[in-house]
Scaffold this motif. Structure first.
Motif, PDB file in Angstrom:
ATOM      1  N   ALA A  90       0.829  -1.204   0.000  1.00 35.14           N
ATOM      2  CA  ALA A  90       0.000   0.000   0.000  1.00 35.14           C
ATOM      3  C   ALA A  90       0.862   1.252   0.000  1.00 35.14           C
ATOM      4  O   ALA A  90       0.608   2.208  -0.750  1.00 35.14           O
ATOM      5  CB  ALA A  90      -0.931  -0.013   1.207  1.00 35.14           C
ATOM      6  N   LYS A  94       1.389   4.174  -3.191  1.00 35.58           N
ATOM      7  CA  LYS A  94       1.204   5.614  -3.053  1.00 35.58           C
ATOM      8  C   LYS A  94       2.456   6.362  -3.483  1.00 35.58           C
ATOM      9  O   LYS A  94       2.377   7.399  -4.138  1.00 35.58           O
ATOM     10  CB  LYS A  94       0.846   5.950  -1.604  1.00 35.58           C
ATOM     11  CG  LYS A  94       0.555   7.427  -1.404  1.00 35.58           C
ATOM     12  CD  LYS A  94       0.170   7.741   0.025  1.00 35.58           C
ATOM     13  CE  LYS A  94       0.019   9.247   0.199  1.00 35.58           C
ATOM     14  NZ  LYS A  94      -0.284   9.579   1.594  1.00 35.58           N
ATOM     15  N   LEU A 100      -2.387   8.434  -7.709  1.00 34.06           N
ATOM     16  CA  LEU A 100      -2.995   7.825  -6.525  1.00 34.06           C
ATOM     17  C   LEU A 100      -2.724   8.749  -5.345  1.00 34.06           C
ATOM     18  O   LEU A 100      -1.648   8.759  -4.783  1.00 34.06           O
ATOM     19  CB  LEU A 100      -2.351   6.445  -6.311  1.00 34.06           C
ATOM     20  CG  LEU A 100      -3.208   5.307  -5.791  1.00 34.06           C
ATOM     21  CD1 LEU A 100      -4.471   5.138  -6.603  1.00 34.06           C
ATOM     22  CD2 LEU A 100      -2.401   4.025  -5.789  1.00 34.06           C
ATOM     23  N   ASP A 102      -3.940   8.856  -2.360  1.00 27.81           N
ATOM     24  CA  ASP A 102      -3.827   8.265  -1.027  1.00 27.81           C
ATOM     25  C   ASP A 102      -4.115   6.768  -1.100  1.00 27.81           C
ATOM     26  O   ASP A 102      -4.829   6.310  -1.987  1.00 27.81           O
ATOM     27  CB  ASP A 102      -4.825   8.937  -0.064  1.00 27.81           C
ATOM     28  CG  ASP A 102      -4.355   8.827   1.383  1.00 27.81           C
ATOM     29  OD1 ASP A 102      -3.285   8.213   1.615  1.00 27.81           O
ATOM     30  OD2 ASP A 102      -5.057   9.366   2.259  1.00 27.81           O
ATOM     31  N   THR A 103      -3.537   6.014  -0.179  1.00 23.86           N
ATOM     32  CA  THR A 103      -3.895   4.599  -0.054  1.00 23.86           C
ATOM     33  C   THR A 103      -4.146   4.286   1.408  1.00 23.86           C
ATOM     34  O   THR A 103      -3.576   4.918   2.295  1.00 23.86           O
ATOM     35  CB  THR A 103      -2.777   3.657  -0.567  1.00 23.86           C
ATOM     36  OG1 THR A 103      -1.570   3.937   0.139  1.00 23.86           O
ATOM     37  CG2 THR A 103      -2.551   3.806  -2.059  1.00 23.86           C
ATOM     38  N   ILE A 134     -10.702   7.701   2.697  1.00 21.96           N
ATOM     39  CA  ILE A 134     -10.950   7.193   1.341  1.00 21.96           C
ATOM     40  C   ILE A 134     -12.373   6.647   1.222  1.00 21.96           C
ATOM     41  O   ILE A 134     -13.079   6.918   0.262  1.00 21.96           O
ATOM     42  CB  ILE A 134      -9.926   6.086   0.978  1.00 21.96           C
ATOM     43  CG1 ILE A 134      -8.523   6.681   0.835  1.00 21.96           C
ATOM     44  CG2 ILE A 134     -10.338   5.370  -0.319  1.00 21.96           C
ATOM     45  CD1 ILE A 134      -7.422   5.647   0.734  1.00 21.96           C
ATOM     46  N   TYR A 232      -6.960   0.044  -0.297  1.00 20.33           N
ATOM     47  CA  TYR A 232      -7.885   0.982  -0.946  1.00 20.33           C
ATOM     48  C   TYR A 232      -7.115   2.192  -1.408  1.00 20.33           C
ATOM     49  O   TYR A 232      -6.290   2.725  -0.667  1.00 20.33           O
ATOM     50  CB  TYR A 232      -8.996   1.406   0.024  1.00 20.33           C
ATOM     51  CG  TYR A 232      -9.943   0.274   0.315  1.00 20.33           C
ATOM     52  CD1 TYR A 232      -9.548  -0.769   1.156  1.00 20.33           C
ATOM     53  CD2 TYR A 232     -11.196   0.215  -0.276  1.00 20.33           C
ATOM     54  CE1 TYR A 232     -10.393  -1.837   1.396  1.00 20.33           C
ATOM     55  CE2 TYR A 232     -12.052  -0.847  -0.035  1.00 20.33           C
ATOM     56  CZ  TYR A 232     -11.643  -1.875   0.802  1.00 20.33           C
ATOM     57  OH  TYR A 232     -12.460  -2.929   1.027  1.00 20.33           O
ATOM     58  N   GLY A 233      -7.339   2.602  -2.651  1.00 15.52           N
ATOM     59  CA  GLY A 233      -6.672   3.793  -3.160  1.00 15.52           C
ATOM     60  C   GLY A 233      -7.700   4.772  -3.676  1.00 15.52           C
ATOM     61  O   GLY A 233      -8.865   4.429  -3.896  1.00 15.52           O
ATOM     62  N   THR A 234      -7.271   5.999  -3.868  1.00 17.32           N
ATOM     63  CA  THR A 234      -8.204   6.988  -4.421  1.00 17.32           C
ATOM     64  C   THR A 234      -7.440   7.961  -5.314  1.00 17.32           C
ATOM     65  O   THR A 234      -6.233   8.156  -5.157  1.00 17.32           O
ATOM     66  CB  THR A 234      -8.933   7.753  -3.293  1.00 17.32           C
ATOM     67  OG1 THR A 234      -9.931   8.577  -3.878  1.00 17.32           O
ATOM     68  CG2 THR A 234      -7.982   8.633  -2.501  1.00 17.32           C
ATOM     69  N   THR A 235      -8.155   8.525  -6.281  1.00 14.19           N
ATOM     70  CA  THR A 235      -7.569   9.566  -7.130  1.00 14.19           C
ATOM     71  C   THR A 235      -8.408  10.825  -6.964  1.00 14.19           C
ATOM     72  O   THR A 235      -9.562  10.760  -6.538  1.00 14.19           O
ATOM     73  CB  THR A 235      -7.597   9.172  -8.617  1.00 14.19           C
ATOM     74  OG1 THR A 235      -8.962   9.022  -9.013  1.00 14.19           O
ATOM     75  CG2 THR A 235      -6.850   7.871  -8.874  1.00 14.19           C
ATOM     76  N   ILE A 248      -1.378   0.402 -10.896  1.00 20.39           N
ATOM     77  CA  ILE A 248      -1.423  -0.451  -9.703  1.00 20.39           C
ATOM     78  C   ILE A 248      -1.085  -1.886 -10.093  1.00 20.39           C
ATOM     79  O   ILE A 248      -0.280  -2.566  -9.446  1.00 20.39           O
ATOM     80  CB  ILE A 248      -2.815  -0.395  -9.036  1.00 20.39           C
ATOM     81  CG1 ILE A 248      -3.017   0.965  -8.361  1.00 20.39           C
ATOM     82  CG2 ILE A 248      -2.967  -1.529  -8.011  1.00 20.39           C
ATOM     83  CD1 ILE A 248      -4.442   1.211  -7.910  1.00 20.39           C
TER      84      ILE A 248
END
Ligand SMILES: Nc1ncnc2c1ncn2[C@@H]1O[C@H](COP(=O)(O)OP(=O)(O)OP(=O)(O)O)[C@@H](O)[C@H]1O
Ligand SMILES: [Mg+2]
Lengths: 411, 236
Positions: A90, A94, A100, A102-103, A134, A232-235, A248
Motif C-alpha cells: 500500500a 502511493k 494515486l 492516497d492509499t 478514502i 484501498y486507493g483513491t484519485t 497499480i
C-alpha cells in the motif's frame, strides 16, 4: 389547411365520443403499452439512482485491491499462503503512482463485542486512518483516531450507529465507554455517521473500526506483521481511475515478482465496475419490461389499424361524398390519419396517467423509489404518436385511394 | 352565349371480368352556359355514366370532354377535385348526406375543403339553407329530416359555392309529387339566376321544367329538343 386540420380533429373527437366502448377497447393496447413504458422507466430510473447513491457511500473514486486466494492446483508459490497483500504494498503504491493521492488498508473479522452485560457480533475492521477518509467515513460524535493512535497501537474504537444501538441503552453515553473485544478493553472515542444499507442490502453501520496496529498486534492477530485484507486507493479526478488501475497492476506484479504469463495474485475493482454489475441486473429487467411494452404497443397499433379499416369500409359512401364536393386525396388521408392519431394519443394520455399512477403506487406500497421524468412522459407521448401514424397510414391511404364514383356507389 | 360543355366522341367502356360494357358509345354533346337540360332515357342507357363524367367524378375511356375549355380527360385526381369543388354542384337520387352530421355542417362541406374561414363557412351555409327554405333546421341531423328536406340540404350543399354547373341525377326519384315540385322549383330558380342545370329524370312532367330535353339510348343521343316557350337565360 389550419381550419381543415382543426375541424377534422373536432370531428374525429366527436366520432370517438359517439363510439366510446369501441374506442375504449381499441385504445386498450396503447393504454397498457404506454402505461407499462412509464411505470417501467420510472421504476428503473428510481432503482438506478438508488444504486448510484449507495455506491457513492463507498467514497469517491475508490479503487479496491483484494488478495486472490492461491489457485487450487497450488502451482503458484511466491508468497506461499493465501494472504498476498501487505502494508508495504500500500505504501509503495502511493509512493510510485502520482495520480494515486492516497492509499489505505484494512483487515477484518467478525467478532463478539461486549459492553457490560450486553454483547453482539459485528465486523471489526483494523484500518489505517487514511482508509476512513478514502471510504468517506466521517465521525458524527467524538473524533476519529490519529496517526499517533496508529503508532502506539492505542486501545480505541469507533462504533457504527447500529453497534451503538445494540450495545447501549437508550440515552446511555457511548463516548468514553469501555467495550471489550476478545477481552481487550477498548475506549469508544467516536460514533460514525450513518451510511445505511449497501447495494447488497447489508447494514453498513454494523461496524467497529480500530487502528490497524491495534488490530494486528492485540485484537485480530496476524500470520506475519503487515499482512492486510485489502488495500484501498483513491484519485482526485475520476478520469485518472483507469490509468491508476493499470499502474497499480504493474507495480503490484513487479512487487510480487510475477512473470509474464503468471496470473495476478490480486483483484482490482473500482466503483464503476460495481455500478456496472448493478446496472446489468437492472438492464435485464428493463429489457423484459420493454419487450412487454413493445408487444402491447404493437397489439394496440394493430387494433387501431383494424378499427380504422372497418371505419373506412363503413364510411366508403361518406368518403365518396367528400370527394364529390372537392376533397383531395390528401384531405382524406389526413382525415383518417388524424382519427388514428386521436385514438392513439388519447390512449397514450390515459396510459401516461395509468403509468404515473402505478409508479406512485409502487412507491407507496412496495417502498421502491421511482422517478417520473418529463423526458419519459414526452417519450411515451412520442411513442403513441408514432404508433398512430404508423398503423394509421395503411387504412388512411386505402381511403384516399378510393375512386370517387365507386365509393359513391358502394352499398 | 358561351359554351360550357363540349363532348366529342365520348366513350365509356366498363370491363367486368371478360365482359365489356359500352355504357357510352361515341356521344357528342354541347351545352351552353345558362341552359336547363333534362336527360331522359331507359334504364341502363348510360345517363348516370354521362353525368359522372360531366361531374368530373369519372373520366371517359375515349374521346374528349371540355368543361370551360379545360380538357377534363387529361386532368389528374387533384385537379379534378379542385374542378368539382370550384365549378360543380352535385345532387344525387339518394341525397348522400353525411350521417350524424347537422344540415349546416353538410352544407358547409365544399367550403370546408376550400379552406374558407369557419365563420364565413357558417354564414354562407346558413344562407344556402335559407335559400332552399330550411331556415331553423340548421342543427338537424339527416335522420331528423324528411326525404324532401334532405334533398334540399343536398341542393344547399351544391349551391353554397355558387357553381357554374349543377348536376342532378334523378333528384326527385325518391320523392313524392309535392316534394318533387318543390325541388324542381328550387332548381328552376337557380337556373334563372344563371346556373347551368343538367338533370336526369324518368318523368316527363319533371323534364318539362327544362328548356332542352335530350334522350339517350345505348350510350348515344337519340333526340335533342329545345323548347320554344322557355329560352335559356343570357349571361351567367
Ligand atoms: N361500374 C360499372 N361497372 C360495370 N358496368 C357498369 C358500371 N356502371 C354502369 N355500368 C353499366 O353501364 C350501363 C349504363 O349504366 P348507367 O348507370 O349509366 O345507366 P342509367 O342510364 O343511369 O340507368 P338508370 O336509369 O337505371 O339509372 C349499364 O349497362 C350498366 O350496367
Ligand atoms: Mg342512373
Amino acid at each position: 389547411m389550419r381550419v381543415f386540420v382543426w375541424l377534422t380533429i373536432v370531428t374525429a373527437l366527436r366520432v370517438l365520443a359517439r363510439n366510446r366502448l369501441r374506442a375504449g377497447l381499441t385504445m386498450l393496447g396503447i393504454v397498457i403499452g404506454v402505461g407499462a413504458v412509464i411505470a417501467m422507466v420510472s421504476i428503473g430510473e428510481g432503482a438506478k439512482q438508488a444504486v448510484q447513491k449507495q455506491i457513492a457511500t463507498m467514497g469517491t473514486n475508490v479503487i479496491m485491491i483484494w488478495p486472490t486466494a492461491t489457485s487450487v492446483g497450488g502451482v503458484r508459490g511466491a508468497q506461499g499462503g493465501a494472504i498476498t497483500l501487505t502494508v508495504m504494498d500500500a505504501m509503495d503504491l502511493k509512493k510510485k503512482i502520482p495520480v494515486l493521492t492516497d492509499t489505505g488498508w484494512m483487515k477484518r473479522d467478525v467478532l463478539q463485542i461486549v459492553n457490560g452485560h450486553r454483547n453482539g457480533n459485528s465486523p471489526v475492521y483494523g484500518v489505517s486512518p487514511s482508509y476512513l477518509s478514502i471510504r468517506d467515513w466521517t465521525v458524527s460524535r467524538g473524533g476519529p483516531f490519529t496517526q499517533a493512535d496508529m503508532e502506539s497501537a492505542a486501545l480505541v474504537a469507533l462504533l457504527g450507529q447500529s453497534v451503538v444501538d445494540e450495545l447501549f441503552d437508550q440515552g446511555e453515553e457511548p463516548l468514553g465507554a469501555i467495550i471489550r473485544i476478545r477481552n481487550v478493553p477498548l475506549r469508544v472515542i467516536g460514533v460514525l455517521s450513518s451510511k445505511g444499507q449497501n447495494t447488497y442490502g447489508q447494514d453498513q453501520d454494523d461496524v467497529v473500526f480500530i487502528p490497524f496496529t491495534t488490530a494486528e498486534r492485540k485484537v485480530l492477530g496476524t500470520l506475519f506483521l503487515g499482512s492486510v485484507g485489502g488495500i484501498y486507493g483513491t484519485t482526485d479526478r475520476a478520469e485518472d481511475m483507469p490509468e491508476a488501475v493499470e499502474l497499480i497492476r504493474e507495480v503490484m506484479r513487479a512487487r510480487h515478482r510475477l512473470q509474464g504469463d503468471q496470473p495476478d495474485d490480486f483483484t482490482i475493482r473500482t466503483q464503476v465496475d460495481l455500478a456496472q454489475v448493478q446496472e446489468g441486473t437492472g438492464q435485464t429487467l428493463t429489457v423484459m419490461l420493454m419487450a412487454i411494452a413493445s408487444v402491447s404497443l404493437l397489439v394496440g397499433g394493430i387494433g387501431i389499424m383494424n378499427i380504422l379499416l372497418v371505419s373506412v369500409t363503413e364510411r366508403t359512401r361518406e368518403i365518396g361524398v367528400r370527394m364529390a364536393v372537392g376533397a383531395k386525396r390528401t384531405h382524406i388521408l389526413i382525415q383518417f390519419l388524424i382519427e388514428a392519431l386521436t385514438l392513439s394519443v388519447v390512449g397514450g394520455c390515459i396510459g401516461i396517467l395509468f403509468g404515473v399512477l402505478s409508479a406512485r403506487l409502487t412507491t407507496v406500497i412496495a417502498g421502491w423509489p421511482t422517478i417520473i421524468s418529463g423526458d419519459t412522459v414526452a417519450a411515451a407521448f412520442g411513442f403513441s404518436v408514432a404508433v398512430g401514424l404508423f398503423f394509421g397510414l395503411y387504412p388512411a391511404n386505402k381511403a384516399a385511394r378510393l375512386n370517387p364514383i365507386e365509393a359513391l356507389r358502394y352499398e | 352565349m358561351s359554351t360550357l360543355i363540349r363532348c366529342e366522341d365520348l366513350w365509356k367502356i366498363y370491363r367486368v371480368g371478360d365482359v365489356e360494357v359500352q355504357a357510352l358509345r361515341g356521344l357528342n354533346l354541347t351545352i351552353q352556359r345558362g341552359e336547363f337540360v333534362a336527360i331522359m332515357g331507359s334504364s341502363g342507357s348510360g345517363k348516370s355514366t354521362l353525368m359522372s363524367i360531366l361531374g368530373c367524378l369519372d373520366q371517359p375511356t375515349k374521346g374528349q370532354y371540355r368543361l370551360n375549355g379545360i380538357d377534363v380527360g387529361q386532368a389528374r385526381s387533384d385537379q379534378l377535385a379542385e374542378i368539382r369543388n370550384q365549378q360543380i354542384g352535385f345532387v344525387f337520387q339518394s341525397f348522400n348526406l353525411i350521417p350524424r352530421t347537422s344540415a349546416l355542417e353538410n352544407a358547409q362541406l365544399p367550403l370546408f375543403y376550400r379552406g374558407v374561414p369557419l365563420k364565413e363557412q357558417r354564414a354562407l351555409a346558413s344562407a344556402a339553407l335559407a335559400r332552399v327554405g330550411l331556415q331553423g333546421r340548421e342543427h338537424h341531423a339527416p335522420t331528423q329530416l324528411s326525404g324532401g328536406q334532405q334533398q334540399r340540404v343536398a341542393i344547399a350543399r351544391a349551391l353554397v359555392t355558387v357553381p357554374s354547373l349543377l348536376l342532378a341525377d334523378e333528384p326527385t326519384g325518391n320523392l313524392d309529387t309535392q316534394s318533387s315540385q318543390d325541388i324542381m322549383g328550387i332548381l328552376d330558380g337557380l337556373n334563372r339566376e344563371g346556373i347551368t342545370v343538367i338533370l336526369v329524370t324518368h318523368e316527363l312532367d319533371i323534364a318539362a321544367y327544362a328548356s332542352r330535353q335530350i334522350t339517350i339510348k345505348d350510350g348515344q343521343i337519340l333526340s335533342d329538343h329545345t323548347s320554344e316557350g322557355r329560352l335559356p337565360v343570357e349571361g351567367a
